[in-house]
Design a protein around this motif. Structure first.
Motif, short mmCIF file in Angstrom:
data_model
loop_
_atom_site.label_atom_id
_atom_site.label_comp_id
_atom_site.label_asym_id
_atom_site.label_seq_id
_atom_site.Cartn_x
_atom_site.Cartn_y
_atom_site.Cartn_z
N GLU A 169 60.32 42.53 49.24
CA GLU A 169 59.19 41.77 49.31
C GLU A 169 59.51 39.99 50.30
O GLU A 169 59.10 39.14 50.18
N GLN A 170 61.39 39.00 50.39
CA GLN A 170 61.44 38.45 50.73
C GLN A 170 61.07 38.95 51.92
O GLN A 170 60.27 37.67 53.28
N TRP A 171 60.95 39.85 52.19
CA TRP A 171 60.65 40.32 53.93
C TRP A 171 58.72 40.32 54.42
O TRP A 171 58.84 39.69 55.44
N GLU A 172 58.45 40.45 53.00
CA GLU A 172 56.66 39.72 53.51
C GLU A 172 56.62 38.72 53.00
O GLU A 172 55.67 38.57 54.02
N ARG A 173 57.67 38.26 52.42
CA ARG A 173 57.34 36.31 52.46
C ARG A 173 57.66 35.88 53.88
O ARG A 173 56.29 35.16 54.49
N TYR A 176 54.30 36.93 56.11
CA TYR A 176 53.01 35.81 56.40
C TYR A 176 53.27 33.99 56.21
O TYR A 176 52.63 33.42 56.18
N GLU A 177 54.30 33.98 56.32
CA GLU A 177 55.12 32.57 57.12
C GLU A 177 55.58 32.38 57.87
O GLU A 177 55.32 31.46 58.71
N GLN A 178 55.42 33.44 58.61
CA GLN A 178 55.82 33.38 60.36
C GLN A 178 57.51 33.04 60.52
O GLN A 178 56.95 32.18 61.09
N ASP A 179 57.80 32.84 59.49
CA ASP A 179 59.38 31.86 59.61
C ASP A 179 59.93 33.13 60.53
O ASP A 179 60.80 34.12 59.74
N ILE A 227 55.82 42.42 63.30
CA ILE A 227 55.63 42.25 62.81
C ILE A 227 55.98 40.14 62.68
O ILE A 227 55.91 39.12 62.18
N GLU A 228 55.38 40.18 63.94
CA GLU A 228 55.50 39.02 64.18
C GLU A 228 53.90 38.64 64.89
O GLU A 228 53.72 39.64 65.95
N LYS A 229 53.57 37.41 64.89
CA LYS A 229 52.36 37.72 65.43
C LYS A 229 52.45 36.86 66.21
O LYS A 229 50.76 36.73 67.52
#
Length: 372
Positions: A169-173, A176-179, A227-229
């Motif tokens: 859950e943390q990894w997906e968040r 999506y925030e591209q943090d 997972i980085e855009k």
């Protein structure tokens, strides 16, 4: 020259040309230096692929069908190693290997030079590769650090594995925030040195840092979940290059969310070298072997004068890291230099490496998956 009339008998090492592959990140200057380029530069070709029968997966470059494929080094021809093996798998790969894997080598090797940190990524293990990509191969890999350089004052480093308490859950968040900093903070960071070797099992999050020059041996696929855009240098990464056709939600199934402490991670995935032959004229050190993974094996040979190599009915590859030498097979000699690569067919019963220089010749030997 009519390529169809050229017949390779599989009785001597086959010299291959240098196959470079386009990637989303920058690098490659040290590879060009290895090959003696007059003006080496970093670009989007930071990898040299070795004894490759796999094509690179790049959006916008689908028309380049042979990108990353190894070619036989015969002037005036464009013969892919894949086509050579397809004609006679048993002759070139060995009877036992061909019975189990057909015309697939089951392995891919790369020299990688990173001028920037690669995007945070993961590769599927075999179970997920079968389920999600209908592939019998995942992409477990191993890195052996050859050297590197400081980039912006920082020495070479890698990220490997989730820290304790990281959840899906943390990894997906974070995705999506591209943090990006948040993603990096979830993984262990290690500064690396020449001679270090790591095993990166499918499902393990990782990123090769800036400044690394390494040899990567892996299962023969190009399935990379990013997972980085946007790359650290600002290159916009296509959605497909992130999720590889799975979609953003499903791609998170490729991660293994088991996590370890910093020490546990090193104990699990940093591989200690093992000297397997220490003779007067040469020394061979196993960098990663079948006791660590059944998918591939890699050794480092240092030849002072000469070394006789037995084929044992198993194909292999060699890459010359330094020096000048002759490879002699049944009295026939081939000159080799730094940066040269060879595919050794299974039918080559033996060959001799003769060093021409005053310093030790350094050669990486590369092997496919364990048969038995």
């Amino acid at each position: 020259m009519d390529e169809n009339t050229i017949v390779l008998d599989g009785l001597k090492p086959i010299k291959l040309t240098s196959a470079r592959a386009w990637r989303t990140y920058l690098g490659g200057k040290l590879i060009e230096e290895l090959h003696g380029a007059d003006q080496p530069v970093d670009n989007h070709f930071p990898e040299e692929w070795i004894m490759s029968i796999v094509s690179a997966r790049n959006i916008g470059r689908e028309h380049i069908k042979d990108e990353g494929l190894s070619k036989v080094d015969i002037p005036g021809t464009n013969i892919a190693l894949k086509n050579v093996i397809d004609r006679s798998p048993e002759e070139f790969l060995g009877k036992q290997h061909a019975e189990k894997f057909g015309s697939q080598t089951g392995v891919l090797v790369k020299i990688i030079d990173s001028a920037e940190r690669l995007t945070v990524q993961v590769h599927p293990d075999r179970d997920k590769a079968q389920e999600l990509f209908n592939s019998i191969y995942g992409k477990t890999e191993s890195w052996h650090i050859l050297g590197g350089r400081e980039i912006d004052g920082e020495p070479p480093y890698v990220y490997l594995g989730f820290k304790p308490s990281v959840t899906r859950e943390q990894w997906e968040r974070l995705f999506y925030e591209q943090d990006i900093q948040g993603m990096l903070d979830c993984m262990h960071k290690y500064y690396v040195h020449p001679g270090d070797t790591f095993l990166i099992e499918g499902g393990t999050p990782h990123a090769i840092g800036s400044g690394c020059l390494l040899v990567e041996i892996q299962e023969p696929t190009d399935y990379t979940i990013r997972i980085e855009k946007t790359s650290p240098s600002g290159f916009k990464i296509d959605d497909f290059m992130c999720h590889q056709g799975l979609g953003f939600e499903k791609m998170f199934e490729c991660f293994n969310y088991v996590n370890y402490t910093r020490e546990e991670t090193l104990n699990k995935w940093k591989i200690a070298p093992s000297v397997i032959n220490d003779a007067t004229d040469y020394k061979e050190t196993e960098l990663i072997g079948y006791k660590s993974t059944p998918y591939f094996r890699m050794t480092l040979v240092e030849v002072q004068n000469e070394m006789a190599v037995s084929g044992d009915g198993v194909f292999s590859g060699i890459y010359i890291l330094s020096g000048h030498a002759n490879i002699i097979t049944d009295g026939e000699s081939q000159l080799v230099n730094k940066g040269d690569q060879f595919f050794i067919p299974a039918n080559v019963s033996s060959f001799t490496i003769q060093n021409h220089g005053k310093e030790a010749l350094k050669v990486i030997r590369l092997f496919g998956p364990k048969i038995v």
